[in-house]
Scaffold this motif. Structure first.
Motif, mmCIF file in Angstrom:
data_model
loop_
_atom_site.group_PDB
_atom_site.id
_atom_site.type_symbol
_atom_site.label_atom_id
_atom_site.label_comp_id
_atom_site.label_asym_id
_atom_site.label_seq_id
_atom_site.Cartn_x
_atom_site.Cartn_y
_atom_site.Cartn_z
ATOM 1 N N TYR A 34 0.842 -1.185 0.000
ATOM 2 C CA TYR A 34 0.000 0.000 0.000
ATOM 3 C C TYR A 34 0.879 1.237 0.000
ATOM 4 C CZ TYR A 34 -3.453 3.386 1.604
ATOM 5 O OH TYR A 34 -4.266 4.465 1.710
ATOM 6 N N PHE A 71 -2.002 8.337 4.422
ATOM 7 C CA PHE A 71 -2.773 7.802 5.527
ATOM 8 C C PHE A 71 -3.813 8.809 5.972
ATOM 9 C CE2 PHE A 71 1.215 5.462 5.813
ATOM 10 C CZ PHE A 71 0.727 4.169 5.807
ATOM 11 N N GLU A 72 -4.977 8.298 6.347
ATOM 12 C CA GLU A 72 -6.034 9.145 6.878
ATOM 13 C C GLU A 72 -5.758 9.373 8.361
ATOM 14 O OE1 GLU A 72 -9.651 7.082 5.944
ATOM 15 O OE2 GLU A 72 -9.034 6.785 3.883
ATOM 16 N N MET A 81 -7.464 5.378 11.045
ATOM 17 C CA MET A 81 -7.347 4.230 10.160
ATOM 18 C C MET A 81 -8.684 3.523 10.005
ATOM 19 S SD MET A 81 -4.795 0.952 10.292
ATOM 20 C CE MET A 81 -3.345 1.934 10.073
ATOM 21 N N THR A 82 -9.019 3.239 8.761
ATOM 22 C CA THR A 82 -10.248 2.501 8.475
ATOM 23 C C THR A 82 -9.913 1.032 8.253
ATOM 24 O OG1 THR A 82 -10.037 2.881 6.103
ATOM 25 C CG2 THR A 82 -11.245 4.542 7.358
ATOM 26 N N ARG A 104 -10.574 -0.633 5.607
ATOM 27 C CA ARG A 104 -10.066 -0.738 4.237
ATOM 28 C C ARG A 104 -8.568 -0.432 4.205
ATOM 29 N NH1 ARG A 104 -8.632 2.733 0.503
ATOM 30 N NH2 ARG A 104 -8.773 2.170 -1.680
ATOM 31 N N GLU A 105 -8.155 0.639 4.861
ATOM 32 C CA GLU A 105 -6.746 1.015 4.888
ATOM 33 C C GLU A 105 -5.899 -0.040 5.597
ATOM 34 O OE1 GLU A 105 -4.215 5.051 5.591
ATOM 35 O OE2 GLU A 105 -5.866 4.656 6.955
ATOM 36 N N LEU A 111 -5.433 -2.899 3.262
ATOM 37 C CA LEU A 111 -4.460 -2.583 2.211
ATOM 38 C C LEU A 111 -3.037 -2.687 2.732
ATOM 39 C CD1 LEU A 111 -6.208 0.437 0.476
ATOM 40 C CD2 LEU A 111 -5.746 -1.784 -0.534
ATOM 41 N N ILE A 112 -2.799 -2.216 3.942
ATOM 42 C CA ILE A 112 -1.454 -2.280 4.519
ATOM 43 C C ILE A 112 -1.035 -3.731 4.745
ATOM 44 C CG2 ILE A 112 -0.100 -1.747 6.583
ATOM 45 C CD1 ILE A 112 -1.768 0.872 6.738
#
Length: 105
Positions: free
Chosen positions: A49, A53-54, A57-58, A60-61, A64-65
């Motif tokens: 990924y 970064f938001e 953390m969601t 989805r994120e 992905l990581i």
């Protein structure tokens, strides 16, 4: 004593001429080196990924990581987390300025 000084002088002169020759040769080879470097295959990091970064953390994120599906089951998430933790464990990897050194296997 005088012969030693002459020998030292000749050695320094030879080193200077060799350095000058090497610099001229490197300037002539620069286009070929640039072309060769451009033709090298680019590393494919598509499995990782590479996004911003938001603030929070969601799921989805996080997926992905870890490199798993957002709907992955608990065992897949634990396995991916363990794999990443082992790869980045400080006892296994030591970073030294521009080099990554892998210790033991």
């Amino acid at each position: 004593m005088a012969s030693t000084m002459v020998a030292v002088g000749l050695t320094i002169a030879a080193a200077g001429f060799a350095g000058r020759y090497a610099l001229k040769a490197m300037k002539q080879m620069e286009p070929q080196v640039k072309q060769a470097l451009q033709n090298l295959p680019k590393p494919d990091f598509s499995g990782y990924y590479r996004g911003g970064f938001e603030t929070k953390m969601t799921k989805r994120e996080a997926a992905l990581i870890l490199g798993v599906s957002p709907t992955a089951n608990r065992s897949k998430i634990r396995e991916a987390h363990r794999r990443i933790m082992l790869l980045n464990h400080p006892d296994k990897v030591r970073v030294s300025q521009n080099h990554v050194i892998v210790l033991g296997s």
